[in-house]
Scaffold this motif. Structure first.
Motif, PDB file in Angstrom:
ATOM      1  N   UNK A 209       0.870  -1.206  -0.145  1.00  0.00           N
ATOM      2  CA  UNK A 209       0.161   0.010  -0.034  1.00  0.00           C
ATOM      3  C   UNK A 209       0.947   1.330  -0.014  1.00  0.00           C
ATOM      4  N   UNK A 210       2.052   1.302   0.840  1.00  0.00           N
ATOM      5  CA  UNK A 210       2.854   2.340   0.795  1.00  0.00           C
ATOM      6  C   UNK A 210       3.358   2.676  -0.439  1.00  0.00           C
ATOM      7  N   UNK A 211       4.062   1.632  -1.185  1.00  0.00           N
ATOM      8  CA  UNK A 211       4.524   1.705  -2.417  1.00  0.00           C
ATOM      9  C   UNK A 211       3.251   2.165  -3.421  1.00  0.00           C
ATOM     10  N   UNK A 212       2.270   1.707  -3.626  1.00  0.00           N
ATOM     11  CA  UNK A 212       1.025   1.789  -4.422  1.00  0.00           C
ATOM     12  C   UNK A 212       0.967   3.307  -4.335  1.00  0.00           C
ATOM     13  N   UNK A 213       0.589   4.026  -2.945  1.00  0.00           N
ATOM     14  CA  UNK A 213       0.599   5.571  -2.965  1.00  0.00           C
ATOM     15  C   UNK A 213       1.726   6.213  -3.436  1.00  0.00           C
ATOM     16  N   UNK A 214       2.957   5.852  -3.381  1.00  0.00           N
ATOM     17  CA  UNK A 214       4.280   6.624  -3.749  1.00  0.00           C
ATOM     18  C   UNK A 214       3.926   6.403  -5.407  1.00  0.00           C
ATOM     19  N   UNK A 215       3.731   5.475  -6.107  1.00  0.00           N
ATOM     20  CA  UNK A 215       3.943   5.286  -7.345  1.00  0.00           C
ATOM     21  C   UNK A 215       2.696   6.535  -8.123  1.00  0.00           C
ATOM     22  N   UNK A 216       1.516   6.394  -7.311  1.00  0.00           N
ATOM     23  CA  UNK A 216       0.380   7.226  -7.577  1.00  0.00           C
ATOM     24  C   UNK A 216       0.559   8.612  -7.975  1.00  0.00           C
ATOM     25  N   UNK A 217       1.583   9.093  -6.776  1.00  0.00           N
ATOM     26  CA  UNK A 217       1.690  10.476  -6.715  1.00  0.00           C
ATOM     27  C   UNK A 217       2.580  10.864  -7.859  1.00  0.00           C
ATOM     28  N   UNK A 218       3.380   9.871  -8.695  1.00  0.00           N
ATOM     29  CA  UNK A 218       4.112  10.088  -9.697  1.00  0.00           C
ATOM     30  C   UNK A 218       3.267  10.310 -10.998  1.00  0.00           C
ATOM     31  N   UNK A 219       2.179   9.902 -11.107  1.00  0.00           N
ATOM     32  CA  UNK A 219       1.455  10.201 -12.165  1.00  0.00           C
ATOM     33  C   UNK A 219       0.698  11.579 -12.257  1.00  0.00           C
ATOM     34  N   UNK A 220       0.995  12.528 -12.995  1.00  0.00           N
ATOM     35  CA  UNK A 220       0.759  13.831 -13.022  1.00  0.00           C
ATOM     36  C   UNK A 220      -0.670  13.820 -13.234  1.00  0.00           C
ATOM     37  N   UNK A 221      -1.390  12.980 -14.134  1.00  0.00           N
ATOM     38  CA  UNK A 221      -3.047  12.988 -14.163  1.00  0.00           C
ATOM     39  C   UNK A 221      -3.576  12.850 -13.149  1.00  0.00           C
ATOM     40  N   UNK A 222      -2.975  12.083 -11.919  1.00  0.00           N
ATOM     41  CA  UNK A 222      -3.536  12.029 -10.723  1.00  0.00           C
ATOM     42  C   UNK A 222      -3.102  13.388  -9.693  1.00  0.00           C
ATOM     43  N   UNK A 223      -1.841  13.326  -9.787  1.00  0.00           N
ATOM     44  CA  UNK A 223      -1.322  14.398  -8.822  1.00  0.00           C
ATOM     45  C   UNK A 223      -1.838  15.954  -9.023  1.00  0.00           C
ATOM     46  N   UNK A 224      -2.236  16.136 -10.459  1.00  0.00           N
ATOM     47  CA  UNK A 224      -2.825  17.163 -10.614  1.00  0.00           C
ATOM     48  C   UNK A 224      -4.053  17.477  -9.998  1.00  0.00           C
TER      49      UNK A 224
END
Ligand SMILES: N[C@@H](CCC(=O)N[C@@H](CS)C(=O)NCC(=O)O)C(=O)O
Length: 243
Positions: A209-224
């Protein structure tokens, strides 16, 4: 924004202001595809992320609505359900975030967000069906006094297990998909809210779960689409009646 995206000249979108009861409606049913959202709504965040990931910023126009001071025309002329998200497309308006993310993925160009592999499709459906149950378990626990309950621990353990099912990537179906998009807006809020309100770290003892969250934030489409967590928690506390 990631360095890779920046090197390709990716430009962060300037987000439009929210429309309220004083705002005129857009030129409804003029052939423009519009996604009605609220910046603070996790359900609306789902199709917003899909739109961004598929590169549809120019094809699907964002129309943010101020839910606290909603324009009357939204219910009367756009979406009688009076909720966000809603999608105006081809003279029709559709709602329900899980339906919308599938519809946008199937109907519009851009990278496909559901794999063809039948085992992954089946797991995707299981996780879509579970998402409302998962969210309710956590929402219910927030105003309850005392420590975190067993149901919350079990719900996050179930997610950690789900993240072990496919090992071709750190996401729920291995590669990034609609399933991650269905869960991300909620996990984002729960991670912050449970830390603040219950001193509970959802990633402790849950490396996937920790890695999933970390990887998600690297996706601009989500981060924005991510808003200030403090502000989101303040809204949730008001809604859930937490002092
Ligand atoms: N099941 C709907 C839920 C949408 C929803 O509850 N949206 C909230 C904002 S987060 C809303 O529009 N609330 C306004 C209201 O209920 O009057 C979906 O998945 O799209």
């Amino acid at each position: 924004m990631s360095a890779v995206a920046a090197s390709f000249g990716y430009v962060k979108e300037v987000l439009p202001p929210s429309l309220n009861s004083f705002s005129e409606p857009p030129a409804l049913f003029d052939g423009t595809t519009r996604l009605y959202i609220s910046y603070i709504c996790p359900y609306a965040q789902r199709p917003w992320i899909v739109r961004n990931f598929k590169g549809l910023q120019k094809k699907i126009i964002l129309v943010p609505i101020d839910l606290q001071n909603r324009p009357d025309w939204y219910k009367e002329k756009v979406y009688p359900g009076n909720k966000v998200p809603a999608l105006e497309h081809n003279n029709e308006v559709k709602g329900e975030s899980l339906d919308l993310i599938k519809f946008i993925d199937e109907t519009f160009e851009g990278p496909k967000l559901l794999p063809n592999d039948p085992a992954k499709r089946q797991f995707a459906e299981e996780l879509f069906s579970y998402s409302d149950i998962f969210n309710m378990v956590i929402f219910k626990s927030l105003p309850a006094p005392g420590d975190i309950g067993e149901a919350v621990v079990a719900a996050f353990d179930k997610l950690e297990d789900a993240l072990s099912k496919f090992d071709d990537g750190p996401f729920l179906l291995g590669q990034f998909s609609l399933v991650d998009i269905a869960y991300a807006p909620f996990i984002e809020r729960f991670q912050y809210g449970l830390t603040e309100l219950k001193n509970y770290d959802i990633t402790k003892g849950r490396p996937k779960l920790a890695l999933w969250i970390e990887e998600l934030y690297k996706i601009d489409a989500y981060a924005e689409t991510v808003q200030d967590p403090k502000e989101l928690l303040a809204v949730a506390k008001k809604r859930l009646g937490i002092a």
